[in-house]
Write a protein that holds these residues in place. Structure first.
Motif, PDB file in Angstrom:
ATOM      1  N   VAL A   1      52.704  51.302 -47.539  1.00 24.12           N
ATOM      2  CA  VAL A   1      53.420  50.463 -46.585  1.00 24.12           C
ATOM      3  C   VAL A   1      54.704  49.959 -47.226  1.00 24.12           C
ATOM      4  CG1 VAL A   1      52.064  48.449 -47.296  1.00 24.12           C
ATOM      5  CG2 VAL A   1      53.252  48.405 -45.101  1.00 24.12           C
ATOM      6  N   GLN A   2      55.783  49.984 -46.452  1.00 23.38           N
ATOM      7  CA  GLN A   2      57.069  49.487 -46.936  1.00 23.38           C
ATOM      8  C   GLN A   2      57.178  48.008 -46.617  1.00 23.38           C
ATOM      9  OE1 GLN A   2      60.443  51.838 -45.873  1.00 23.38           O
ATOM     10  NE2 GLN A   2      61.782  50.789 -47.327  1.00 23.38           N
ATOM     11  N   LEU A   3      57.412  47.209 -47.663  1.00 22.22           N
ATOM     12  CA  LEU A   3      57.474  45.757 -47.526  1.00 22.22           C
ATOM     13  C   LEU A   3      58.898  45.250 -47.343  1.00 22.22           C
ATOM     14  CD1 LEU A   3      55.139  45.009 -50.566  1.00 22.22           C
ATOM     15  CD2 LEU A   3      54.455  45.279 -48.186  1.00 22.22           C
ATOM     16  N   GLY A   4      59.868  46.057 -47.729  1.00 22.40           N
ATOM     17  CA  GLY A   4      61.271  45.681 -47.679  1.00 22.40           C
ATOM     18  C   GLY A   4      62.080  46.799 -48.297  1.00 22.40           C
ATOM     19  N   PRO A   5      63.405  46.613 -48.486  1.00 23.50           N
ATOM     20  CA  PRO A   5      64.224  47.648 -49.106  1.00 23.50           C
ATOM     21  C   PRO A   5      63.737  47.978 -50.513  1.00 23.50           C
ATOM     22  CG  PRO A   5      65.604  45.967 -48.062  1.00 23.50           C
ATOM     23  CD  PRO A   5      64.201  45.446 -48.039  1.00 23.50           C
ATOM     24  N   GLU A   6      63.350  49.237 -50.726  1.00 20.64           N
ATOM     25  CA  GLU A   6      62.851  49.731 -52.022  1.00 20.64           C
ATOM     26  C   GLU A   6      61.729  48.842 -52.560  1.00 20.64           C
ATOM     27  OE1 GLU A   6      66.041  50.377 -54.773  1.00 20.64           O
ATOM     28  OE2 GLU A   6      66.439  52.359 -53.948  1.00 20.64           O
ATOM     29  N   TRP A   7      60.797  48.502 -51.685  1.00 16.24           N
ATOM     30  CA  TRP A   7      59.638  47.706 -52.087  1.00 16.24           C
ATOM     31  C   TRP A   7      58.444  48.189 -51.275  1.00 16.24           C
ATOM     32  CZ3 TRP A   7      59.003  41.635 -51.643  1.00 16.24           C
ATOM     33  CH2 TRP A   7      57.923  41.249 -52.445  1.00 16.24           C
ATOM     34  N   TYR A   8      57.375  48.561 -51.982  1.00 19.90           N
ATOM     35  CA  TYR A   8      56.223  49.166 -51.332  1.00 19.90           C
ATOM     36  C   TYR A   8      54.922  48.491 -51.768  1.00 19.90           C
ATOM     37  CZ  TYR A   8      59.642  52.858 -50.409  1.00 19.90           C
ATOM     38  OH  TYR A   8      60.744  53.544 -50.006  1.00 19.90           O
ATOM     39  N   GLY A   9      53.897  48.764 -50.977  1.00 17.00           N
ATOM     40  CA  GLY A   9      52.553  48.301 -51.286  1.00 17.00           C
ATOM     41  C   GLY A   9      51.563  49.294 -50.700  1.00 17.00           C
ATOM     42  N   MET A  10      50.289  48.943 -50.710  1.00 13.81           N
ATOM     43  CA  MET A  10      49.294  49.845 -50.138  1.00 13.81           C
ATOM     44  C   MET A  10      48.251  49.041 -49.368  1.00 13.81           C
ATOM     45  SD  MET A  10      46.938  50.999 -53.383  1.00 13.81           S
ATOM     46  CE  MET A  10      45.960  49.811 -54.329  1.00 13.81           C
ATOM     47  N   LEU A  11      47.761  49.651 -48.297  1.00 12.52           N
ATOM     48  CA  LEU A  11      46.683  49.109 -47.476  1.00 12.52           C
ATOM     49  C   LEU A  11      45.429  49.932 -47.737  1.00 12.52           C
ATOM     50  CD1 LEU A  11      48.662  48.698 -44.143  1.00 12.52           C
ATOM     51  CD2 LEU A  11      47.789  46.815 -45.512  1.00 12.52           C
ATOM     52  N   TYR A  12      44.296  49.254 -47.908  1.00 12.90           N
ATOM     53  CA  TYR A  12      43.062  49.962 -48.221  1.00 12.90           C
ATOM     54  C   TYR A  12      41.874  49.112 -47.777  1.00 12.90           C
ATOM     55  CZ  TYR A  12      43.338  46.756 -52.181  1.00 12.90           C
ATOM     56  OH  TYR A  12      43.450  45.635 -52.955  1.00 12.90           O
ATOM     57  N   SER A  13      40.729  49.753 -47.690  1.00 13.13           N
ATOM     58  CA  SER A  13      39.498  49.056 -47.322  1.00 13.13           C
ATOM     59  C   SER A  13      38.761  48.641 -48.586  1.00 13.13           C
ATOM     60  CB  SER A  13      38.610  49.970 -46.471  1.00 13.13           C
ATOM     61  OG  SER A  13      37.357  49.352 -46.217  1.00 13.13           O
ATOM     62  N   GLN A  14      38.417  47.363 -48.656  1.00 14.35           N
ATOM     63  CA  GLN A  14      37.684  46.849 -49.810  1.00 14.35           C
ATOM     64  C   GLN A  14      36.394  46.212 -49.325  1.00 14.35           C
ATOM     65  OE1 GLN A  14      39.078  43.298 -52.035  1.00 14.35           O
ATOM     66  NE2 GLN A  14      39.012  44.623 -53.834  1.00 14.35           N
ATOM     67  N   ALA A  15      35.272  46.630 -49.891  1.00 15.25           N
ATOM     68  CA  ALA A  15      33.968  46.145 -49.463  1.00 15.25           C
ATOM     69  C   ALA A  15      33.567  44.912 -50.265  1.00 15.25           C
ATOM     70  CB  ALA A  15      32.915  47.238 -49.613  1.00 15.25           C
ATOM     71  N   ASP A  16      33.183  43.842 -49.553  1.00 19.50           N
ATOM     72  CA  ASP A  16      32.656  42.644 -50.202  1.00 19.50           C
ATOM     73  C   ASP A  16      31.148  42.736 -50.373  1.00 19.50           C
ATOM     74  OD1 ASP A  16      35.148  41.598 -50.347  1.00 19.50           O
ATOM     75  OD2 ASP A  16      34.957  40.316 -48.600  1.00 19.50           O
ATOM     76  N   SER A  17      30.527  43.510 -49.532  1.00 16.09           N
ATOM     77  CA  SER A  17      29.070  43.682 -49.587  1.00 16.09           C
ATOM     78  C   SER A  17      28.749  45.032 -48.981  1.00 16.09           C
ATOM     79  CB  SER A  17      28.358  42.556 -48.826  1.00 16.09           C
ATOM     80  OG  SER A  17      28.716  42.597 -47.452  1.00 16.09           O
ATOM     81  N   LYS A  18      27.477  45.345 -48.890  1.00 12.10           N
ATOM     82  CA  LYS A  18      27.059  46.629 -48.340  1.00 12.10           C
ATOM     83  C   LYS A  18      27.362  46.734 -46.849  1.00 12.10           C
ATOM     84  CE  LYS A  18      23.340  47.438 -51.683  1.00 12.10           C
ATOM     85  NZ  LYS A  18      21.889  47.681 -51.868  1.00 12.10           N
ATOM     86  N   LYS A  19      27.418  45.602 -46.157  1.00 10.75           N
ATOM     87  CA  LYS A  19      27.580  45.614 -44.710  1.00 10.75           C
ATOM     88  C   LYS A  19      28.993  45.284 -44.247  1.00 10.75           C
ATOM     89  CE  LYS A  19      22.759  44.349 -43.735  1.00 10.75           C
ATOM     90  NZ  LYS A  19      21.868  43.392 -43.032  1.00 10.75           N
ATOM     91  N   LYS A  20      29.824  44.774 -45.123  1.00  9.78           N
ATOM     92  CA  LYS A  20      31.100  44.256 -44.651  1.00  9.78           C
ATOM     93  C   LYS A  20      32.231  44.646 -45.588  1.00  9.78           C
ATOM     94  CE  LYS A  20      31.426  39.991 -44.961  1.00  9.78           C
ATOM     95  NZ  LYS A  20      31.128  38.596 -44.822  1.00  9.78           N
TER      96      LYS A  20
ATOM     97  N   GLY B   1      60.978  48.249 -56.313  1.00  8.82           N
ATOM     98  CA  GLY B   1      61.672  49.378 -56.914  1.00  8.82           C
ATOM     99  C   GLY B   1      61.298  50.673 -56.226  1.00  8.82           C
ATOM    100  N   PRO B   2      62.120  51.717 -56.381  1.00  3.61           N
ATOM    101  CA  PRO B   2      61.861  52.989 -55.699  1.00  3.61           C
ATOM    102  C   PRO B   2      60.732  53.800 -56.311  1.00  3.61           C
ATOM    103  CG  PRO B   2      63.792  53.190 -57.107  1.00  3.61           C
ATOM    104  CD  PRO B   2      63.370  51.744 -57.166  1.00  3.61           C
ATOM    105  N   GLU B   3      60.344  53.493 -57.568  1.00  2.00           N
ATOM    106  CA  GLU B   3      59.328  54.278 -58.265  1.00  2.00           C
ATOM    107  C   GLU B   3      58.320  53.350 -58.935  1.00  2.00           C
ATOM    108  OE1 GLU B   3      59.307  58.173 -61.287  1.00  2.00           O
ATOM    109  OE2 GLU B   3      61.157  57.098 -60.809  1.00  2.00           O
ATOM    110  N   PRO B   4      57.530  52.595 -58.143  1.00  2.00           N
ATOM    111  CA  PRO B   4      56.606  51.625 -58.737  1.00  2.00           C
ATOM    112  C   PRO B   4      55.440  52.273 -59.471  1.00  2.00           C
ATOM    113  CG  PRO B   4      56.255  51.760 -56.368  1.00  2.00           C
ATOM    114  CD  PRO B   4      57.450  52.603 -56.665  1.00  2.00           C
ATOM    115  N   LEU B   5      55.060  53.491 -59.050  1.00  2.47           N
ATOM    116  CA  LEU B   5      53.951  54.207 -59.691  1.00  2.47           C
ATOM    117  C   LEU B   5      54.504  55.521 -60.239  1.00  2.47           C
ATOM    118  CD1 LEU B   5      51.267  53.653 -56.902  1.00  2.47           C
ATOM    119  CD2 LEU B   5      51.876  52.147 -58.798  1.00  2.47           C
ATOM    120  N   PRO B   6      54.753  55.610 -61.541  1.00  2.00           N
ATOM    121  CA  PRO B   6      55.441  56.787 -62.107  1.00  2.00           C
ATOM    122  C   PRO B   6      54.779  58.109 -61.782  1.00  2.00           C
ATOM    123  CG  PRO B   6      55.286  55.017 -63.735  1.00  2.00           C
ATOM    124  CD  PRO B   6      54.453  54.592 -62.569  1.00  2.00           C
TER     125      PRO B   6
END
Length: 477
Positions: free
Chosen positions: A291-310, A321-326
């Motif tokens: 996901v793009q957060l702003g000019p040359e700034w990125y992040g990621m969306l993902y599913s994280q489990a707190d328990s077996k059901k949720k 920056g344009p290359e946050p993960l080399p």
């Protein structure tokens, strides 16, 4: 982002306050009124916030441990007792103990690296007994890497002034962050929790705070295995916002139900919601969304489990920056698999296009020549001489070792070494036996001459990228 409320219950808080001629109030009552205002706001907008209430005078006491039950917090405020004198240092030590016991000593909310906000119920700021204690403690806290602010009353001591002061705190710290999550033609209103803080990159010449945009654009999807566990600057919960009638509300249920975090589907209610679809898809497919957060700034969306059901939809922020993960290369250079000539993952998903190999080989990935001790230099020179005595059979190896030493000497500015090795090669030439191949003498003389030219430092002969090539002779094959 847990909150600890530290309430002063010393005798100074029992001093009376006259409110327009009606019954007398105490300063403690004004503080309770402001905290009730804060708790009501958090109950409506920050229902996932864990909050604790502590009281202090010369000692401290934990009244309500970390909870999401704001009714319990407000009830504890109505039953406060009065004690003796004020001791801020002891209270801060108490906060440290409570936070570390609940969240651990390395949690980001540890009191020594957290945000401290001081709200003073007084008109006499400079003469207030807190004046030098609170400010010195506040400054000491800031020097340790924390942050915060001191809030004071504007105007006379009254309910309106208290509301104004707490309103400033709410606007600064507890205002909800609403955004719109886009993916092509699909979109969803979301709340990001806790509110993303501005980020300042220290390495910039003129650092400017970067803020997360209220328009979050999904630019692509990638497998979890390819993104691994990347470095992030913060993590946030993304909550879908359901629309009820004419008012936008977060469908979170009652406060009592919030002792367990609601899932994304519970947050959105029964209406179709792209955010719920996205969360379920990422969870099932084992992928993350960039996901793009702003000019040359990125992040990621993902599913994280707190328990077996949720599980919940989470968002992690990368460094701007344009290359946050080399290993992914530039995010803007990534594209869909359908545009690739061949499937980069192979027909059976047996390979991966990551990590991306850099066009220029990294210096630390090369066989760099380093001479820390004299023995290392001696070994490299002896290797050249051994190959010199086996010319012309070892011609390629001889020149390979010679060029390696030449580049290292030029990199270090070790001109004398080049001259010294040239002298050694000339000496080897004079000591060749009568049975030696004629080409050996020509190659040794040629190599010695090239090293002498390089030792002069002349750019024509001392170019770092230049290699000495074997001399072409009639004896060469």
């Amino acid at each position: 982002m847990p909150t600890v409320v530290l309430m002063d219950v010393s005798l100074s808080m029992t001093r009376p306050v006259s409110l327009d001629g009606i019954e007398e109030f105490q300063r403690k009552n004004l503080a309770v009124h402001g905290l009730n205002m804060l708790f009501e706001h958090m109950a409506s907008n920050y229902r996932l916030e864990f909050t604790s209430l502590m009281a202090f005078s010369s000692l401290w006491e934990l009244l309500v441990p970390f909870t999401r039950d704001y009714n319990a917090l407000q009830e504890a405020l109505s039953n406060l007792e009065d004690y003796d004198k004020t001791c801020v240092e002891a209270a801060l030590n108490g906060v440290s103990n409570v936070v570390q016991q609940e969240w651990g000593s390395y949690h980001h909310t540890s009191v020594f690296i957290a945000f401290i906000y001081l709200l003073l119920i007084t008109e006499e700021v400079l003469s207030h007994p807190y004046s030098y204690i609170t400010r010195s403690s506040y400054q000491k806290h800031n020097s340790g890497g924390g942050d915060g602010q001191i809030f004071t009353m504007e105007g006379p001591l009254c309910m309106k002034s208290v509301q104004t002061m707490f309103g400033k705190l709410i606007d600064l710290v507890y205002s909800p962050f609403h955004a719109v999550l886009h993916c092509g033609n699909l979109s969803s209103d979301v709340q990001v929790f806790p509110r993303p803080e501005p980020v300042v990159m220290d390495e910039e010449v003129e650092p400017m705070p970067r803020t997360v945009s209220t328009d979050l654009e999904i630019v692509g999807f990638i497998e979890i295995a390819d993104i691994a566990s990347p470095p992030v600057i913060s993590r946030h919960l993304v909550l879908p916002i359901a629309v009820n009638k004419d008012v936008d509300e977060v469908g979170t249920g009652t406060t009592d139900e919030l002792e367990e975090e609601p899932s994304a589907s519970q947050m959105a209610g029964k209406s179709p919601n792209f955010c719920v679809l996205l969360h379920g898809s990422l969870k099932v497919e084992g992928m993350v969304a960039l996901v793009q957060l702003g000019p040359e700034w990125y992040g990621m969306l993902y599913s994280q489990a707190d328990s077996k059901k949720k599980s919940n939809l989470m968002m992690s922020l990368f460094d701007p920056g344009p290359e946050p993960l080399p290993w992914l290369g530039k995010i803007s250079h990534l594209g869909p698999i359908s545009e690739a000539a061949d499937n980069p993952y192979g027909e059976d998903d047996s390979k991966s296009p990551f990590p991306v190999q850099p066009q220029v080989k990294r210096s630390y990935a090369q066989n760099v020549t380093v001479w820390i001790k004299a023995s290392g230099l001696q070994t490299d020179v002896q290797k050249i001489l051994r190959n010199a005595r086996k010319l012309p059979d070892k011609t390629q190896t001889f020149y390979k070792e010679l060029n390696r030493l030449r580049k290292a000497a030029l990199a270090f500015g070790f001109w004398e070494l080049l001259k010294g090795v040239a002298d050694l090669l000339e000496r080897e030439c004079t000591m060749l036996p009568d049975s030696a191949h004629p080409d050996a003498a020509f190659q040794l003389s040629h190599a010695a001459q090239q090293l002498k030219l390089a030792s002069t430092g002349d750019s024509q002969y001392a170019a770092f990228d230049h290699n000495i090539v074997p001399m072409h002779t009639d004896f060469s094959s």
